[in-house]
Enzyme design. Structure first.
Site, PDB file in Angstrom:
ATOM      1  N   TYR A 115      12.243  21.519  -3.750  1.00 18.84           N
ATOM      2  CA  TYR A 115      10.860  21.166  -4.071  1.00 18.84           C
ATOM      3  C   TYR A 115      10.238  20.331  -2.977  1.00 18.84           C
ATOM      4  CZ  TYR A 115      12.114  16.369  -5.493  1.00 18.84           C
ATOM      5  OH  TYR A 115      12.524  15.065  -5.509  1.00 18.84           O
TER       6      TYR A 115
ATOM      7  N   ARG B 247       9.591  20.844   6.036  1.00 20.36           N
ATOM      8  CA  ARG B 247      10.798  20.431   5.317  1.00 20.36           C
ATOM      9  C   ARG B 247      11.137  21.419   4.205  1.00 20.36           C
ATOM     10  NH1 ARG B 247      10.932  14.544   2.832  1.00 20.36           N
ATOM     11  NH2 ARG B 247       9.531  15.553   1.361  1.00 20.36           N
TER      12      ARG B 247
ATOM     13  N   ARG C  25      23.415  35.154 -15.306  1.00 18.24           N
ATOM     14  CA  ARG C  25      24.128  33.948 -14.876  1.00 18.24           C
ATOM     15  C   ARG C  25      25.433  34.266 -14.140  1.00 18.24           C
ATOM     16  NH1 ARG C  25      27.210  29.550 -15.732  1.00 18.24           N
ATOM     17  NH2 ARG C  25      26.128  27.543 -15.822  1.00 18.24           N
TER      18      ARG C  25
ATOM     19  N   LYS D  88      16.023  18.882   0.032  1.00 14.21           N
ATOM     20  CA  LYS D  88      15.263  18.329  -1.114  1.00 14.21           C
ATOM     21  C   LYS D  88      15.491  19.208  -2.342  1.00 14.21           C
ATOM     22  CE  LYS D  88      10.784  16.133  -2.070  1.00 14.21           C
ATOM     23  NZ  LYS D  88      11.269  14.841  -2.550  1.00 14.21           N
TER      24      LYS D  88
ATOM     25  N   GLU E 252      19.255   5.196   0.694  1.00 13.89           N
ATOM     26  CA  GLU E 252      17.802   5.284   0.502  1.00 13.89           C
ATOM     27  C   GLU E 252      17.505   4.960  -0.956  1.00 13.89           C
ATOM     28  OE1 GLU E 252      16.518   9.398   0.992  1.00 13.89           O
ATOM     29  OE2 GLU E 252      18.478  10.078   0.260  1.00 13.89           O
TER      30      GLU E 252
ATOM     31  N   LEU F 276      17.427  11.986   2.651  1.00 12.60           N
ATOM     32  CA  LEU F 276      16.309  12.905   2.825  1.00 12.60           C
ATOM     33  C   LEU F 276      15.468  12.399   4.001  1.00 12.60           C
ATOM     34  CD1 LEU F 276      14.935  15.392   1.451  1.00 12.60           C
ATOM     35  CD2 LEU F 276      13.311  13.739   0.523  1.00 12.60           C
TER      36      LEU F 276
END
Ligand code: PLP
Length: 291
Positions: A33, A52, A100, A146, A179, A204
């Site tokens: 995301y 990114r 799945r 991310k 972070e 990140l």
């Protein structure tokens, strides 16, 4: 006019926006995301966020759902249709819908969802600082991606909320700060050097942080990208955190320790002011439609 969401090629009322139960984002957190700030109806650091996004997708070998040019068109359409002047735009891309099975599906098409949210963004007149708590960093080793897999950050944020703090700073096995749960962590040493963790797989690579680093150089502030320990942070002159949603927010308490004199420091305030100015200019420049 109801708030709209973009789901796989369609703008639909937000309340009715759905993806399939066999979407790999739902089944496996097999997706990534981005969060882009909307300021004055335009985007801050749009190209950095899209770069990114492409990086995260590439590292996971998820097909880009569309070109950057098309993404930009959808982003603008959604922000305009939802009448967002200040707020956030979320982009989520997953590996798509398939029965799945852990292995990559052969035929699935990437799922693309975009949503917007009006939000009160930090403003130049906010002059307070926030508290953070330290928690162990229990995430996987590819934090530069991310990923929508955010369980560790959920637990960290909950710990922060329960302690009455704004953010959690995550500490690696060697006692170094990686972070924040949803932000990058910075300190200013007693010598006036700005320090944040090196941009490797352990954190990140913050788009806001990159801009702040450039602004720091413009101010003639020395920047070191290296690991710093929780102990070093506790005795730092100043501390702050950065992200698309918090910009450059002073940290005045870590756990039970007051940082500096307990008020936002001089360097932090200077960077914060400059970042507001930068974000405002960026959004004006970014607002033009892609050619
Ligand atoms: N680190 C983490 C774990 C984050 O989730 C975020 C933002 O959500 C950041 C850093 C800051 O990144 P950016 O400045 O691109 O928003």
């Amino acid at each position: 006019m109801p708030r709209l969401a973009y789901v796989n090629g369609r703008l639909v009322p937000h309340a009715d926006a759905v993806v399939h139960i066999e979407d790999r984002g739902f089944q496996f957190a097999d997706g990534v995301y981005e969060v882009v700030t909307v300021l004055g109806g335009g985007f801050v650091d749009e190209s950095g966020h899209l770069a990114r996004l492409a990086y995260s997708l590439g590292e996971l070998r998820i097909a880009a759902p569309m070109s950057d040019r098309a993404l930009k068109l959808v982003m603008r359409a959604l922000v305009r249709r939802n009448g967002v002047r200040d707020g956030l735009l979320y982009i989520q891309v997953t590996r798509g819908v398939a029965p799945r099975d852990f292995k990559f599906p052969k035929t699935a098409r990437s799922t693309l969802v975009m949503t917007t949210r009006r939000a009160r963004l930090p403003s130049a007149s906010d002059d307070g600082g926030v508290a953070v708590v330290s928690v162990p960093d229990i995430r996987w080793d590819r934090r530069d991606i991310k990923s929508v897999g955010l369980l560790a950050q959920i637990l960290a944020k909950q710990s922060a909320a329960e302690a009455g703090a704004f953010e959690a700073w995550m500490i690696d096995r060697d006692g170094f700060v990686t972070e924040g749960a949803s932000s990058n962590a910075w300190i200013v040493t007693r010598e006036g050097v700005l320090v944040t963790r090196q941009a490797d797989h352990s954190v990140l690579h913050g788009i806001t942080g990159n801009s702040i680093e450039h602004l720091a150089h413009e101010l003639g502030i020395q920047v070191e990208r290296r690991a710093f320990s929780l102990d070093e942070a506790l005795s730092a002159r100043e501390a702050f955190l950065s992200s698309a949603t918090t910009f450059c927010t002073p940290v005045v308490r870590i756990d039970d320790r007051v940082i500096g004199n307990g008020y936002p420091g001089q360097t932090t305030r200077a960077l914060r002011g400059l970042y507001f100015e930068y974000a405002r200019q960026r959004q004006e420049r970014a607002f033009s439609w892609p050619k």
